[in-house]
Scaffold this active site. Structure first.
Site, PDB file in Angstrom:
ATOM      1  N   SER A 108       9.282  23.924 -14.577  1.00  0.00           N
ATOM      2  CA  SER A 108      10.958  23.880 -14.016  1.00  0.00           C
ATOM      3  C   SER A 108      10.998  22.590 -14.589  1.00  0.00           C
ATOM      4  CB  SER A 108      11.011  23.510 -12.916  1.00  0.00           C
ATOM      5  OG  SER A 108      12.183  23.704 -12.212  1.00  0.00           O
TER       6      SER A 108
ATOM      7  N   GLN B  89      11.579  25.591 -17.850  1.00  0.00           N
ATOM      8  CA  GLN B  89      13.460  26.045 -18.246  1.00  0.00           C
ATOM      9  C   GLN B  89      14.076  24.797 -18.391  1.00  0.00           C
ATOM     10  OE1 GLN B  89      14.135  25.265 -13.882  1.00  0.00           O
ATOM     11  NE2 GLN B  89      15.823  24.727 -15.086  1.00  0.00           N
TER      12      GLN B  89
ATOM     13  N   TYR C  34      17.597  22.157 -17.164  1.00  0.00           N
ATOM     14  CA  TYR C  34      18.752  21.932 -16.450  1.00  0.00           C
ATOM     15  C   TYR C  34      19.173  21.181 -17.499  1.00  0.00           C
ATOM     16  CZ  TYR C  34      17.565  24.319 -12.286  1.00  0.00           C
ATOM     17  OH  TYR C  34      17.121  24.784 -11.091  1.00  0.00           O
TER      18      TYR C  34
ATOM     19  N   THR D  83      19.333  27.462 -16.991  1.00  0.00           N
ATOM     20  CA  THR D  83      19.379  27.799 -16.570  1.00  0.00           C
ATOM     21  C   THR D  83      20.989  27.652 -16.126  1.00  0.00           C
ATOM     22  OG1 THR D  83      17.216  27.778 -15.189  1.00  0.00           O
ATOM     23  CG2 THR D  83      19.117  27.495 -13.413  1.00  0.00           C
TER      24      THR D  83
ATOM     25  N   ARG E  75      22.171  25.425   1.346  1.00  0.00           N
ATOM     26  CA  ARG E  75      21.226  25.384   2.278  1.00  0.00           C
ATOM     27  C   ARG E  75      21.161  25.248   3.583  1.00  0.00           C
ATOM     28  NH1 ARG E  75      17.801  25.500  -3.145  1.00  0.00           N
ATOM     29  NH2 ARG E  75      19.477  25.819  -4.745  1.00  0.00           N
TER      30      ARG E  75
ATOM     31  N   LYS F  52      19.343  31.893 -17.919  1.00  0.00           N
ATOM     32  CA  LYS F  52      19.140  32.381 -16.803  1.00  0.00           C
ATOM     33  C   LYS F  52      19.777  32.330 -15.360  1.00  0.00           C
ATOM     34  CE  LYS F  52      15.095  31.637 -13.300  1.00  0.00           C
ATOM     35  NZ  LYS F  52      15.850  30.952 -11.920  1.00  0.00           N
TER      36      LYS F  52
ATOM     37  N   HIS G  28      19.479  33.613  -8.647  1.00  0.00           N
ATOM     38  CA  HIS G  28      18.474  31.995  -8.489  1.00  0.00           C
ATOM     39  C   HIS G  28      18.007  32.699  -7.490  1.00  0.00           C
ATOM     40  CE1 HIS G  28      18.331  28.213  -9.986  1.00  0.00           C
ATOM     41  NE2 HIS G  28      17.726  27.670  -8.981  1.00  0.00           N
TER      42      HIS G  28
ATOM     43  N   ARG H  37      20.037  31.157  -3.911  1.00  0.00           N
ATOM     44  CA  ARG H  37      19.950  30.199  -3.629  1.00  0.00           C
ATOM     45  C   ARG H  37      21.065  29.595  -3.705  1.00  0.00           C
ATOM     46  NH1 ARG H  37      14.627  28.442  -1.923  1.00  0.00           N
ATOM     47  NH2 ARG H  37      14.804  26.891  -2.994  1.00  0.00           N
TER      48      ARG H  37
ATOM     49  N   ASP I 229      15.316  39.230 -11.979  1.00  0.00           N
ATOM     50  CA  ASP I 229      14.238  38.112 -10.431  1.00  0.00           C
ATOM     51  C   ASP I 229      15.499  38.736 -10.296  1.00  0.00           C
ATOM     52  OD1 ASP I 229      16.056  36.350 -10.498  1.00  0.00           O
ATOM     53  OD2 ASP I 229      14.788  34.343 -10.795  1.00  0.00           O
TER      54      ASP I 229
ATOM     55  N   GLY J 260      14.118  38.808  -5.113  1.00  0.00           N
ATOM     56  CA  GLY J 260      13.360  40.175  -4.283  1.00  0.00           C
ATOM     57  C   GLY J 260      12.072  40.955  -4.794  1.00  0.00           C
ATOM     58  N   ILE J 261      11.813  40.927  -5.760  1.00  0.00           N
ATOM     59  CA  ILE J 261      10.271  41.948  -6.084  1.00  0.00           C
ATOM     60  C   ILE J 261       9.319  41.106  -5.134  1.00  0.00           C
ATOM     61  CG2 ILE J 261       8.991  41.650  -8.444  1.00  0.00           C
ATOM     62  CD1 ILE J 261      11.388  41.761  -9.692  1.00  0.00           C
TER      63      ILE J 261
ATOM     64  N   GLY K 275       9.275  34.726  -7.995  1.00  0.00           N
ATOM     65  CA  GLY K 275       9.381  33.763  -7.996  1.00  0.00           C
ATOM     66  C   GLY K 275       9.011  32.883  -6.746  1.00  0.00           C
ATOM     67  N   ARG K 276       9.416  33.339  -5.384  1.00  0.00           N
ATOM     68  CA  ARG K 276       8.629  33.581  -3.893  1.00  0.00           C
ATOM     69  C   ARG K 276       6.996  33.936  -3.603  1.00  0.00           C
ATOM     70  NH1 ARG K 276      14.577  34.011  -3.317  1.00  0.00           N
ATOM     71  NH2 ARG K 276      15.338  32.174  -2.347  1.00  0.00           N
TER      72      ARG K 276
HETATM   73  C1  LIG Z   1      11.443  26.629  -4.031  1.00  0.00           C
HETATM   74  C2  LIG Z   1      12.018  27.799  -4.962  1.00  0.00           C
HETATM   75  C3  LIG Z   1      12.778  26.695  -6.222  1.00  0.00           C
HETATM   76  C4  LIG Z   1      13.561  27.045  -7.635  1.00  0.00           C
HETATM   77  N1  LIG Z   1      13.701  25.974  -8.211  1.00  0.00           N
HETATM   78  C5  LIG Z   1      14.148  26.723  -9.434  1.00  0.00           C
HETATM   79  C6  LIG Z   1      14.256  25.898 -10.794  1.00  0.00           C
HETATM   80  O1  LIG Z   1      13.504  24.605 -10.425  1.00  0.00           O
HETATM   81  N2  LIG Z   1      15.074  26.522 -11.777  1.00  0.00           N
HETATM   82  C7  LIG Z   1      15.738  27.721 -11.840  1.00  0.00           C
HETATM   83  O2  LIG Z   1      15.536  28.223 -12.996  1.00  0.00           O
HETATM   84  N3  LIG Z   1      15.013  28.129 -11.120  1.00  0.00           N
HETATM   85  C8  LIG Z   1      14.643  28.011  -9.952  1.00  0.00           C
HETATM   86  N4  LIG Z   1      14.605  29.317  -8.443  1.00  0.00           N
HETATM   87  C9  LIG Z   1      14.564  30.371  -8.175  1.00  0.00           C
HETATM   88  C10 LIG Z   1      13.383  31.176  -9.210  1.00  0.00           C
HETATM   89  O3  LIG Z   1      13.188  31.328 -10.740  1.00  0.00           O
HETATM   90  C11 LIG Z   1      13.722  32.426  -9.490  1.00  0.00           C
HETATM   91  O4  LIG Z   1      15.559  33.123  -9.887  1.00  0.00           O
HETATM   92  C12 LIG Z   1      14.029  33.019  -8.106  1.00  0.00           C
HETATM   93  O5  LIG Z   1      12.613  32.828  -6.918  1.00  0.00           O
HETATM   94  C13 LIG Z   1      13.853  34.842  -7.606  1.00  0.00           C
HETATM   95  O6  LIG Z   1      13.932  35.198  -6.062  1.00  0.00           O
HETATM   96  P1  LIG Z   1      11.987  35.453  -5.749  1.00  0.00           P
HETATM   97  O7  LIG Z   1      11.898  34.492  -4.955  1.00  0.00           O
HETATM   98  O8  LIG Z   1      13.412  36.976  -4.751  1.00  0.00           O
HETATM   99  O9  LIG Z   1      11.421  36.001  -6.639  1.00  0.00           O
HETATM  100  C14 LIG Z   1      13.698  27.765  -7.474  1.00  0.00           C
HETATM  101  C15 LIG Z   1      13.171  29.523  -6.165  1.00  0.00           C
HETATM  102  C16 LIG Z   1      12.333  28.703  -5.147  1.00  0.00           C
HETATM  103  C17 LIG Z   1      12.275  29.468  -4.250  1.00  0.00           C
END
Ligand SMILES: Cc1cc2nc3c(=O)[nH]c(=O)nc-3n(C[C@H](O)[C@H](O)[C@H](O)COP(=O)(O)O)c2cc1C
Length: 381
Positions: free
Chosen positions: A109, A130, A132, A158, A167, A251, A275, A278, A306, A308-309, A329-330
């Protein structure tokens, strides 16, 4: 429980919840407002029903594939996550190393807690950066130059952060960058001494890829709002396409017309994403979006998805609905919190094992055999 004994991503999440201060766990686990998009991302995989075909030879199954034209051991990449160093002091490098070990790409990121050069220094492995786009575009230019010099294979632009999502958990917890000590956070930290020890050894996590100046403990939303350009239009994609000769991904798209427009701009792939829920709350889940138009869009441009996987079977479902691969991600953040490198390895092993099992049960020897015939999708209620 030890992370190496986790049987599912859910186990790793439970361990992360126990090990992290509340404000940190909520930053990772939480999402915008009522978290409906985030929940739908996970729950809507339950609306995808597999249609097994039996009496096919599945003595060997393979999850190997091609992502952005290069081989990958599995159709998975680790998603970009800002401030991952909150869950583990060396999270970015641990994730990059474990992705390389597993033969899959890692996406760093812009908002990472580790400088992009330090992540590149882990050596072997496919790494994507990635991006911004900042209000001050020279900062973005400089990041692109650095990513190029450090050998990142691809850029992932992104675009779903015109403003930061509301949030509620972060607001309730007073989550700031860097984390500010208040009576409430102090108590929260005191209850998690191991995490505090890491903090004392490695310092307070903050974004390391650009000069932040004195933030004075502003909210995450304020920091991001001050930096990233809310005036971004398709011009930015055209600009980047002209600027970056390597593979370019966009993205954060969720509508078919946006995906087709991105294809017209010559991107190598689109990451269908909300995202992780979020940003805007109340969108369709990403798997529903794929079910609606995945194969149609995939005929124009490769799709990754991406959100929810949590199971290898979810990866298989996404591929059956037209994705070339997925980002997670998570799950790998829970895993890094639960057990560092060992936890992340376990997480990736679990997902890959579950993929193999699902392929075998479906009667598919490889991911190339997956398609729309493998699934039914329950209508929206
Ligand atoms: C703590 C956290 C930080 C994130 N930071 C970024 C980021 O800096 N840039 C970005 O493109 N997506 C960011 N995301 C989104 C993830 O890249 C991804 O789209 C998302 O987590 C996918 O969903 P999942 O967590 O259910 O797998 C972030 C997600 C989380 C949980």
């Amino acid at each position: 429980m030890n992370a190496s004994r986790a049987t599912s991503v859910h186990d790793l999440r439970r361990m992360a919840r126990a090990r992290l201060p509340r404000a940190v766990f909520d930053f990772v686990d939480g999402a915008a407002c009522d978290e409906r998009s985030a929940r739908a991302n996970v729950d809507d995989y339950g609306a995808v029903r597999f249609v097994p075909r039996l009496l096919r030879d599945v003595s060997h199954t393979s999850v190997a594939t091609t992502l952005l034209g290069a081989p990958a051991a599995a159709p998975i990449a680790i998603a970009p996550t800002g401030l991952a160093t909150l869950v583990h002091p060396d999270a970015d490098r641990v994730l990059a190393r474990e992705a390389a070990r597993a033969g899959i790409p890692f996406v760093l990121s812009t908002a990472a807690g580790t400088a992009l050069e330090d992540v590149a220094a882990v050596g072997e492995g496919r790494r994507w950066f990635q991006l911004y786009v900042f209000r001050d575009r020279s900062i973005t230019e400089r990041l692109i130059e650095r990513a190029e010099a450090a050998g990142y294979d691809a850029l992932v632009l992104t675009v779903d952060v015109p403003v930061v999502g509301k949030r509620d958990r972060d607001r309730r917890n007073g989550f700031t960058v860097p984390l500010r000590l208040t009576p409430a956070t102090l108590l929260d930290f005191a209850l998690h001494p191991r995490w505090c020890l890491d903090l004392a050894r490695h310092g307070m996590p903050t974004m390391r890829n650009y000069e932040l100046g004195d933030l004075g403990g502003r909210s995450h939303a304020e920091v991001v709002g001050a930096l990233y350009d809310p005036g971004l239009t398709w011009e930015a994609l055209a600009w980047l396409r002209a600027r970056w000769k390597g593979p370019l991904l966009i993205k954060g798209l969720l509508a078919l017309d946006d995906v087709l427009r991105a294809a017209d701009h010559g991107v190598e792939a689109v990451v269908v994403s909300n995202h992780g829920g979020r940003q805007i709350d109340g969108t369709s889940s990403t798997i529903r979006a794929l079910a609606d138009w995945g194969p149609q869009a995939a005929a124009r441009v490769p799709l990754l998805v991406d959100g929810g996987i949590r199971r290898g079977s979810d990866v298989v479902a996404a591929l059956a609905l037209g994705a070339q691969g997925v980002l997670i991600g998570r799950p790998t953040l829970y895993a890094a919190a639960a057990g560092g490198a060992e936890g992340v390895r376990r997480c990736l092993d679990i997902l890959v094992e579950e993929m193999h099992l699902t392929l075998a049960h479906l009667g598919a020897a490889s991911v190339a055999e997956l398609g729309r015939h493998c699934v039914e999708v329950e209508a929206r209620r």
